[in-house]
Motif scaffolding. Structure first.
Motif, PDB file in Angstrom:
ATOM      1  N   GLU A  62      87.781 -83.001  75.627  1.00  0.00           N
ATOM      2  CA  GLU A  62      87.200 -82.902  74.257  1.00  0.00           C
ATOM      3  C   GLU A  62      85.990 -83.217  74.142  1.00  0.00           C
ATOM      4  OE1 GLU A  62      89.093 -83.583  71.838  1.00  0.00           O
ATOM      5  OE2 GLU A  62      91.293 -83.128  72.727  1.00  0.00           O
ATOM      6  N   LYS A  63      85.228 -83.204  75.780  1.00  0.00           N
ATOM      7  CA  LYS A  63      83.607 -83.628  75.579  1.00  0.00           C
ATOM      8  C   LYS A  63      83.512 -85.025  75.793  1.00  0.00           C
ATOM      9  CE  LYS A  63      82.462 -78.778  75.640  1.00  0.00           C
ATOM     10  NZ  LYS A  63      83.917 -78.164  75.623  1.00  0.00           N
ATOM     11  N   ILE A  64      84.480 -86.659  75.996  1.00  0.00           N
ATOM     12  CA  ILE A  64      84.353 -88.108  75.345  1.00  0.00           C
ATOM     13  C   ILE A  64      83.626 -88.104  77.228  1.00  0.00           C
ATOM     14  CG2 ILE A  64      84.868 -89.287  75.083  1.00  0.00           C
ATOM     15  CD1 ILE A  64      86.937 -88.223  73.875  1.00  0.00           C
ATOM     16  N   PRO A  65      82.521 -88.977  76.785  1.00  0.00           N
ATOM     17  CA  PRO A  65      81.866 -89.608  78.713  1.00  0.00           C
ATOM     18  C   PRO A  65      82.432 -90.835  79.435  1.00  0.00           C
ATOM     19  CG  PRO A  65      80.062 -89.960  76.315  1.00  0.00           C
ATOM     20  CD  PRO A  65      81.372 -88.325  75.547  1.00  0.00           C
ATOM     21  N   VAL A  66      82.189 -90.489  79.629  1.00  0.00           N
ATOM     22  CA  VAL A  66      83.693 -91.288  81.003  1.00  0.00           C
ATOM     23  C   VAL A  66      82.489 -92.524  81.595  1.00  0.00           C
ATOM     24  CG1 VAL A  66      85.275 -91.743  82.694  1.00  0.00           C
ATOM     25  CG2 VAL A  66      85.850 -89.731  80.673  1.00  0.00           C
ATOM     26  N   PRO A  81      78.104 -98.264  79.047  1.00  0.00           N
ATOM     27  CA  PRO A  81      78.042 -96.415  78.078  1.00  0.00           C
ATOM     28  C   PRO A  81      76.938 -96.096  77.712  1.00  0.00           C
ATOM     29  CG  PRO A  81      78.934 -98.530  77.797  1.00  0.00           C
ATOM     30  CD  PRO A  81      78.611 -99.274  79.017  1.00  0.00           C
ATOM     31  N   VAL A  82      75.672 -95.497  77.904  1.00  0.00           N
ATOM     32  CA  VAL A  82      74.798 -95.636  77.500  1.00  0.00           C
ATOM     33  C   VAL A  82      74.856 -94.576  76.175  1.00  0.00           C
ATOM     34  CG1 VAL A  82      73.163 -96.355  78.566  1.00  0.00           C
ATOM     35  CG2 VAL A  82      74.039 -93.414  78.491  1.00  0.00           C
ATOM     36  N   THR A  83      76.321 -93.883  76.157  1.00  0.00           N
ATOM     37  CA  THR A  83      76.372 -92.693  74.603  1.00  0.00           C
ATOM     38  C   THR A  83      77.868 -92.969  74.206  1.00  0.00           C
ATOM     39  OG1 THR A  83      77.492 -91.215  76.483  1.00  0.00           O
ATOM     40  CG2 THR A  83      74.960 -90.630  75.971  1.00  0.00           C
ATOM     41  N   LEU A 451      80.667 -87.069  83.052  1.00  0.00           N
ATOM     42  CA  LEU A 451      81.309 -88.784  83.332  1.00  0.00           C
ATOM     43  C   LEU A 451      79.489 -89.068  83.687  1.00  0.00           C
ATOM     44  CD1 LEU A 451      82.955 -89.284  85.172  1.00  0.00           C
ATOM     45  CD2 LEU A 451      81.869 -89.010  87.093  1.00  0.00           C
ATOM     46  N   ASN A 452      79.683 -90.231  83.224  1.00  0.00           N
ATOM     47  CA  ASN A 452      78.098 -91.061  83.437  1.00  0.00           C
ATOM     48  C   ASN A 452      76.974 -91.028  82.850  1.00  0.00           C
ATOM     49  OD1 ASN A 452      77.368 -93.055  83.494  1.00  0.00           O
ATOM     50  ND2 ASN A 452      77.534 -93.699  86.159  1.00  0.00           N
ATOM     51  N   PRO A 453      77.228 -89.634  82.078  1.00  0.00           N
ATOM     52  CA  PRO A 453      76.037 -89.012  81.583  1.00  0.00           C
ATOM     53  C   PRO A 453      74.472 -90.227  81.393  1.00  0.00           C
ATOM     54  CG  PRO A 453      77.130 -89.872  79.848  1.00  0.00           C
ATOM     55  CD  PRO A 453      78.229 -89.805  80.679  1.00  0.00           C
ATOM     56  N   ILE A 456      70.453 -91.751  86.635  1.00  0.00           N
ATOM     57  CA  ILE A 456      69.311 -91.120  87.380  1.00  0.00           C
ATOM     58  C   ILE A 456      68.435 -90.373  86.695  1.00  0.00           C
ATOM     59  CG2 ILE A 456      69.635 -89.854  89.685  1.00  0.00           C
ATOM     60  CD1 ILE A 456      72.091 -91.049  90.309  1.00  0.00           C
ATOM     61  N   PHE A 457      68.769 -89.974  86.360  1.00  0.00           N
ATOM     62  CA  PHE A 457      67.790 -88.582  85.373  1.00  0.00           C
ATOM     63  C   PHE A 457      67.785 -88.910  83.713  1.00  0.00           C
ATOM     64  CE2 PHE A 457      70.914 -85.983  88.131  1.00  0.00           C
ATOM     65  CZ  PHE A 457      69.813 -86.377  89.235  1.00  0.00           C
ATOM     66  N   LEU A 458      66.639 -88.464  83.178  1.00  0.00           N
ATOM     67  CA  LEU A 458      66.099 -89.173  81.992  1.00  0.00           C
ATOM     68  C   LEU A 458      67.164 -87.900  80.956  1.00  0.00           C
ATOM     69  CD1 LEU A 458      62.651 -90.032  81.386  1.00  0.00           C
ATOM     70  CD2 LEU A 458      64.349 -91.511  81.632  1.00  0.00           C
ATOM     71  N   ASP A 459      67.280 -86.935  81.648  1.00  0.00           N
ATOM     72  CA  ASP A 459      68.359 -86.352  80.240  1.00  0.00           C
ATOM     73  C   ASP A 459      69.424 -85.135  81.118  1.00  0.00           C
ATOM     74  OD1 ASP A 459      66.414 -82.455  81.613  1.00  0.00           O
ATOM     75  OD2 ASP A 459      65.549 -84.453  81.556  1.00  0.00           O
TER      76      ASP A 459
END
Ligand SMILES: Cc1cc2nc3c(=O)[nH]c(=O)nc-3n(C[C@H](O)[C@H](O)[C@H](O)COP(=O)(O)OP(=O)(O)OC[C@H]3O[C@@H](n4cnc5c(N)ncnc54)[C@H](O)[C@@H]3O)c2cc1C
Ligand code: SF4
Ligand code: SF4
Lengths: 459, 419
Positions: A62-66, A81-83, A451-453, A456-459
């Motif tokens: 479902e493309k849902i961030p975890v 959960p930044v997004t 997973l945890n988007p 660490i990296f900006l994008d």
């Protein structure tokens, strides 16, 4: 907002009492110790690796961030959960599965609280050294994911030095095993080490195999007061140069001492400009000898006073001074930005001087203390958010602190990780090719970036 | 006038929470639920959200705020000294103000406000206690024979005396010439249910030649109503105690109940300037006895041959004020006692005022964590310094099928005093 359909799937996976999308719960899982706020759409409390695997499979489809979360004590926003999306809390996976006193190995679930594990092994005469200051409430899963360290790391190393193997749910929902139970093992890539410090971006840790040591017989604590920060820093080098590795070598600078003095009424001589808290552990006779040696080594370096604890209670008194630091900083200013840069041991005095210059330049108080033994300095930029312009000043100062640490051959973070708070500064430390290499790993393992988007990296 | 701080007044304290999460290690309720809304950090976030109108005051908010023992453990250990217990108490008052008092809070308010009511009730209860209650085997307690609202059917209650403590004694009991005088705040549980604890205290004070003044018009410390969110009753009670303790010399005020100590100390003191002055004089009886040299005197007595093994339970309301050494010093000094430290001595017993009423099952779980430590200690008696804890501990012990009896430190001290 999570679609009702998705919520229903989550309910089926973990049971309806273990998933929530109520506003009160979303609010309570929107923060960590960085005090940022990002509301998740739902919070799940899975019971085991299988349930976590199902959650991740669904999230991929479902493309849902975890966002994995332990105790939410992180200092870099790692669990936030930044997004938006699903916060996955590990607190139900809280069992110590076994402690093998013959092979000095233990196996635990990730939600076990660090101190509770330490107490359990110490009852059996064993020892798990990593001691982040948050050990009373942080989880071992969080410790592995951040590769936590603490005062004892001078002698004993950090979390990753004690992790023999892991069970991990991959971002795509497979359950894999890394490493094993043996003290050696070189078959395939060392995925265990890759997971250590990966900040929950490469997989969810569901079981941890831990190496243990025999519990040292005794320890001895000393407080040494110096008339200059250089004296204290030279003391650190001289002790280690003298071939003694103490368990801890904690330092506090003059600004820190002033805070503690004000907050606790601690009696310190006027000449006190820096303090080292030194602890040695091991065989009873050995530590007596080492303590004597240490006092002799530091004596010519401008020592104003030494206090050697003779009893456990006196040792506790000394540690109380160290532990009171955090709270006493509030005396300076209400808001604190705590960075944990790390420089080569011998550069600690240079680093302190750099920080003092930065503080003067921006006219904001900066207080330093930390683990002198491994060059890990907690740089605390103290401001009052309510005063206009202070936040901007603090941000500028922090950037300069990072630059100074890097210039001295150090790193931006010794313990707390990058998360989302330090990601803007990442290019200062890592060269572009290294970042590309890391991102390639992330992309290969987590192609949908669920997973945890945002960490660490900006994008 | 006695005036409470409301949530708005506490906004600065609410903002003081830096979300470090340290309270997770100390909150007994969190240890059971392991969910963020149960811990101090979560409750503060929720209270903050209510202030900012990010969350409504709904059933859910009421439920979350009810999940707090007001034990103060989080406050004690919070590096930023955020008074979560005060914040939760203020949130409960806010709830009561906007939605009205719960029926339970109303009953509590009636009882604590009218000592006469309690006395009549108890006088009757003394006579009919045999009828209402049955004796629990191996314990000095009773269990309800019939269901009663708000009293869990499996709770063990103490036997109820026929005469209250304050009725048993004169208002002033003189001590020695040139010796100090103290005022005694008895509290309800001691006055109505455990008068023998007060008797024991008087015996100790007499031994030290200390004069005691027992103000007759004193009332309840207000803690039950604080936990129930009934601010108005608390303020009324405070007025009565203000009057009762404003008379005469500003003596030290002693309590023999940890909860009264917090109620008359910290909470009462927060209600105004005069209250702060009086609250600032409140001391726990064991601390006073220890300071007056009782432990030293007792330690000089010859040790008895037959000594009872005694462990000590730290009431949260003393532990969080740093009062842990004095009770132990007294126990260690007693000629007839062999003091043993027990594992988990500082764990909360789980009572927490209204908490155990609304959350009896969790309250039991919190308390039951004490059982292994009590058992392993090998103690015959568990001593403590709070009648509330005594009741709860006896419950825990009975449930675990253990043989120990629960006593107040004062009872043991009084027993060992030379005649
Ligand atoms: C007062 C205080 C003192 C501190 N002192 C120290 C110190 O001395 N040394 C130190 O190193 N740190 C310290 N920290 C930081 C923090 O406690 C550590 O980073 C700790 O390891 C975080 O553990 P946690 O359970 O709270 O993890 P969380 O904050 O919940 O998560 C941290 C990271 O780990 C990830 N994660 C959590 N569980 C899992 C899992 N099972 N699988 C995969 N990823 C996971 C999260 O996604 C997140 O990225 C301190 C923090 C505070 C508040
Ligand atoms: S209440 Fe205190 S201990 Fe708890 S999170 Fe807030 S500041 Fe930390
Ligand atoms: S007062 Fe006690 S129960 Fe309430 S939040 Fe604090 S520690 Fe938890």
């Amino acid at each position: 907002m999570l679609e009702p359909r998705i919520f229903k799937i989550l309910q089926e996976i973990v049971g309806s009492e273990n998933v929530t999308a109520e506003d009160a719960d979303r609010l309570c899982y929107s923060y960590d110790a960085t005090q940022q706020k990002f509301l998740p759409d739902a919070v799940v409390f899975p019971a085991d690796a299988e349930q976590i695997a199902l959650v991740l499979k669904m999230a991929n489809a479902e493309k849902i961030p975890v966002f994995p979360r332990g105790a939410g004590s992180g200092f870099s926003g790692g669990s936030l959960p930044v997004t938006g999306g699903i916060v996955l809390v590990t607190t139900r996976l809280d069992r110590i599965l076994r402690i093998d006193t013959e092979n000095l190995v233990a196996e635990v679930q990730p939600g076990v609280v660090t101190e509770q594990f330490q107490q359990a092994v110490e009852k059996l005469g064993l020892f798990y050294p990593p001691d982040p200051a948050s050990l009373k409430f942080s989880t071992l899963g969080g410790n592995v994911a951040e590769c936590a360290g603490g005062p004892r790391c001078v002698k004993y190393g950090v979390t990753k030095d004690y992790i023999l193997g892991l069970q991990v749910v991959t971002p795509q929902g497979d359950i894999i095993k890394t490493g094993g139970e043996t003290m050696k093992g070189v078959v395939g890539y060392d995925l265990t080490k890759l997971m250590c410090g990966s900040e929950g971006t490469l997989g969810i840790i569901t079981r941890i195999t831990i190496k243990l040591l025999p519990l040292p017989e005794a320890k001895k604590t000393m407080l040494v007061i110096f008339d200059s920060i250089d004296g204290a820093a030279q003391g650190v080098s001289a002790i280690i140069g003298g071939k003694i590795i103490p368990t801890t070598l904690e330092f506090m600078d003059a600004a820190t001492l002033e805070c503690v003095r004000q907050a606790t009424g601690l009696q310190l001589p006027a000449a006190a400009k820096a303090v080292l808290i030194i602890e040695v552990d091991g065989d009873k006779e050995l530590i007596e000898r080492q303590a004597q040696q240490i006092l002799q080594i530091v004596a010519p370096l401008g020592v104003v006073e030494t206090r050697v604890a003779q009893t456990a209670a006196e040792s506790e008194e000394i540690w109380k001074v160290r532990r009171s630091v955090s709270a006493s900083l509030r005396k300076v200013n209400p808001d604190k930005f705590n960075e944990d840069i790390c420089v080569p041991r011998s550069r600690v005095p240079d680093m302190i001087r750099e920080v003092e210059a930065i503080a003067t330049r921006h006219a904001i108080p900066i207080v330093n203390f930390g683990h002198a033994g491994d060059g890990n300095i907690h740089v605390n930029v103290m401001i009052d958010r309510k005063v206009p312009g202070q936040l901007e000043k603090a941000e500028k100062a922090i950037e300069e602190v990072f630059a100074a640490a890097l210039k001295l051959g150090g790193t931006m973070s010794g313990e707390h990780g990058v998360g989302n708070t330090k990601s803007p500064y990442l290019p200062m430390e890592l060269d572009p090719a290294a970042v590309t290499y890391m991102k390639a790993i992330k992309r290969a393992l987590d192609p949908n970036h669920i997973l945890n988007p945002g960490k660490i990296f900006l994008d | 006038m006695s005036k409470h701080k409301n949530l708005h007044d506490l906004e600065d304290q609410i903002r003081q929470c830096v979300k470090c999460g340290a309270c997770q290690a100390h909150c007994p309720v969190f240890a059971e639920h392991k969910r963020e809304p149960a811990v101090a950090r979560g409750k503060i976030a929720l209270a903050h959200a209510l202030l900012d109108q990010d969350l409504p005051l709904d059933e859910r908010f009421v439920a979350d705020m009810s999940k707090c023992l007001l034990c103060g453990s989080c406050f004690d250990k919070c590096p930023n000294l955020v008074p979560t217990d005060e914040i939760v108490a203020a949130a409960r008052r806010e709830i009561a103000e906007r939605r009205g008092l719960s029926n339970f809070a109303k009953v509590v308010g009636q009882v604590v406000k009218r000592p006469g009511l309690m006395k009549i009730g108890l006088k009757g209860a003394g006579a009919v206690s045999r009828l209402l209650f049955r004796k629990v085997p191996q314990s000095s307690g009773l269990r309800l024979r019939f269901p009663a609202p708000w009293i869990a059917p499996d709770r063990v209650l103490p036997e109820i005396p026929t005469q209250t403590f304050r009725d048993r004694h004169p208002q002033f009991i003189p001590g020695g010439e040139g010796r100090p005088t103290v005022a005694f705040f008895t509290g309800c549980m001691l006055n109505y249910m455990y008068p023998q604890l007060g008797d024991a205290l008087l015996k100790c004070l007499k031994f030290l030649d200390i004069s005691v003044y027992i103000p007759p018009d004193q009332g309840c410390c207000g803690l039950p109503s604080i936990t129930a969110g009934d601010g108005r009753t608390v303020e009324e009670l405070a007025e009565r105690n203000l009057a009762a303790f404003s008379q005469g010399e500003p003596h030290t005020i002693i309590t023999a109940c940890a909860s009264c100590n917090i109620g008359m100390g910290r909470h009462f003191a927060s209600l105004g300037e005069r209250q702060a002055e009086i609250g600032g004089r409140v001391r726990d009886a064991l601390v006073v006895l220890e300071r007056e040299g009782l432990a030293r005197k007792l330690a000089r007595l010859p040790k008895k041959e037959q000594r009872i093994k005694v462990a000590y339970h730290d009431p949260c309301h003393l532990r969080t004020q740093g009062i842990t050494k004095e009770p132990r010093a007294l126990l260690r000094a007693l000629p007839g006692v062999e003091f043993v430290e027990m594992e988990g001595a500082d764990r909360c017993c789980g009572l927490g005022g209204t908490y155990s009423v609304y959350h009896w099952e969790t309250s039991k779980k919190i308390g039951d964590r004490k059982a292994p430590g009590i058992e392993k200690s090998g103690a015959e008696l568990v001593a403590t310094a709070c009648p509330g804890c005594m009741m709860q501990l006896q419950d825990i012990i009975t449930r675990a099928g253990l043989p120990q009896k629960v006593v107040h430190v004062l009872e043991l001290v009084a027993r060992d005093l030379p005649e």
